[in-house]
Design an enzyme around this catalytic site. Sequence first.
Site, short mmCIF file in Angstrom:
data_model
loop_
_atom_site.label_atom_id
_atom_site.label_comp_id
_atom_site.label_asym_id
_atom_site.label_seq_id
_atom_site.Cartn_x
_atom_site.Cartn_y
_atom_site.Cartn_z
N GLU A 433 0.85 -1.19 0.00
CA GLU A 433 0.00 0.00 0.00
C GLU A 433 0.89 1.25 0.00
OE1 GLU A 433 -1.91 -0.13 3.76
OE2 GLU A 433 -2.70 1.89 3.65
N ASP A 506 -0.86 -1.85 5.98
CA ASP A 506 -0.72 -1.40 7.36
C ASP A 506 -1.70 -2.11 8.26
OD1 ASP A 506 1.35 0.37 7.06
OD2 ASP A 506 0.04 2.04 6.47
N ASP A 508 -3.91 -1.14 10.10
CA ASP A 508 -4.97 -0.22 10.52
C ASP A 508 -6.20 -0.41 9.64
OD1 ASP A 508 -4.33 0.87 8.12
OD2 ASP A 508 -3.47 2.73 8.92
N ASP A 510 -7.50 1.39 7.20
CA ASP A 510 -7.31 1.55 5.76
C ASP A 510 -6.62 0.33 5.17
OD1 ASP A 510 -8.59 3.89 5.49
OD2 ASP A 510 -6.79 5.15 5.62
#
Length: 644
Positions: A433, A506, A508, A510
């Site tokens: 990403e 990541d 998280d 997103d």
Amino acid sequence: MEEKVKGSYTADNIQVLEGLDPVRKRPGMYIGSTDERGLHHLIVEVVDNAVDEALAGYCDTCTVEIARDGSVSVTDNGRGIPVDMKKIVKNGKQVEVSAVEVVMTHLHAGGKFGGGGYNVSGGLHGVGVTVVNALSEWLDVEVYRDGKIYRQRFNRGVPMRDLQVVGKTDKKGTRVSFMPDADIFETVEFNYDTIRSRLREVAYLNKGFTVNLIDNRDGREKNETFKFDNGILDFVDYLNRTKETIFPESLYIEKVLSDSEVEIAMQYNDGYSENIYAYANNINTEEGGTHLEGFRNALTKVINDYAHRNNLLKDEDKLSGEDVREGLTAIISVKLKNPQFEGQTKTKLGNSEMRTIVSKVLIDGFGTYLEENPGPAKELVLKTITAQRARDAARNARELTRRKGVLESSTLPGKLADCSDKDPRNTEIYIVEGDSAGGTAKQGRDRRFQAILPLRGKILNVQKARLNKVLENAEIKAMITAFGCGIGDEFDESKLRYDKIICMTDADVDGSHIRILLLTFFFNFMRPLIEKGHVYSAMPPLYKISKGKRIEYAYSDKELAAKLDSMGRKGCEVQRYKGLGEMSKEQLWETTMSPEHRTLIQMTMEDAFEADEIFSTLMGDQPELRRQFIEENAKLIETKDLDV
Ligand code: 0RA
């Protein structure tokens, strides 16, 4: 039997051991594999016996319990394994042993003595509870029958003594408790969610059958019950729960024909994907087979006939199979006497008579439904005509793109940092990403076998988009060219340029979105990638803990706390990574990319299916719903610890 004393079993033991020896020598042949999948298959084998009892009409409940020591027990209220004495030949001599012992120590003896009926047990690999016994460090079987409790204990398949009467009871049924053998399995730790999803499936496939799941392990106590009075109809409604549907109510057809039982539940939604699940004797026939073929042929025929008869379609026009399956969610479940399983994973139904049987049942049931419900019928036909037009447009677009050389272009995307080894058996590609993390990954990788493809931001939501839109998306185009294996009907695994496709995002929200979007893209356009186990998710750590020279990494808040405790909190320095881009190339290699240290999670069809379902909600513009979904799907999304 009376004069038989402890120890006199020795001669028999050898015999029994020999009998089950092939199972212990080649466990994979009997349960598929010795990894987590094989381990969980043990439970399935025992549960299937309970389902058999249910199908024969003797059993309505089954309870799976994980004990504190990690062993599992499966209890049912069926007839109980027969306890009468059987004459068998051992070492050339005729001896008498209980039927329980015969069932537990002889492959194929589980084959119910006499009695017709469809059996699901021993289905996939044809062996059942005997194999569980052979592959368990210990196994205890308890039979409740004729007012008595009988018990027998086995170690690695070897009976410790004869079947004993140990008490009285007014219950009936069987309880099988076992501890999988750590010498055989790579891991012996059962996963609650894995068991849960299979048991839920069993409950859907056997309406009215109650399945309890209890986890008694410390800190993981949990207890759930699955029972669906409408069986696969409830299943279809569950699968469509986040979608707009076409028929006011899902359709359910049930019929016994030529000794086989056919159940079909179906509903159309406003999406574009086709989700048909076919089962034979409760086994998910992932490779399809005759029942699925019969269903598909009949569906195309029924809808075309109806459309022509009602002048919704010109005589010379014809809707294709793909058109009539767009947005269809269906479960086909057949039960038959002598199922033939074929194919690579023995999950393709081969009985040719099922083609005609299922076809007849659908033409009859669905044909009648359309005649009796002209409103929904017309809506469906118009939907399929739209699908046909869109497919034509997409085909043209695809032709165009192909001519432009995008799909089969030999020029790899500019953003791709390819690896030097060109043998796809050795290589892997990291989908990363963002450019910043992509940069670090390019520097940190082992360029011999690791390729990096950075994606800019989120990829397209493929579920809501049609093929031509999908093919215009730059990120998707980059993946298609990099992988080299084509998409959809043109997918060709032999052209795949990498063995592993690793989504590195990541830790998280997103990151989870991107992983879910990627998974959904693969699910809809390159499904075999997931089915064949090529797709992985790499887990970057959330924390770095340093104490003097010692460095540890933690992947969740829980693990952080545990590591801090074990290292002694004093003097520990904790760094929280906000994203992959924040790591140095050495750290990224050490924690997430080096085959020696990284944690790769293989993405399964189950993950993909869940992703496909939930991502539309995740990507929607309702933050509350989104938050709720993230919470409920913490396992998949792995963000629960991160206070999203
Ligand atoms: C052999 C024959 C019969 C039932 C079973 C085995 C049986 C096995 C298991 C394993 C777990 N639960 C089970 N329940 C039943 C037929 C019984 C009869 O004819 O009485």
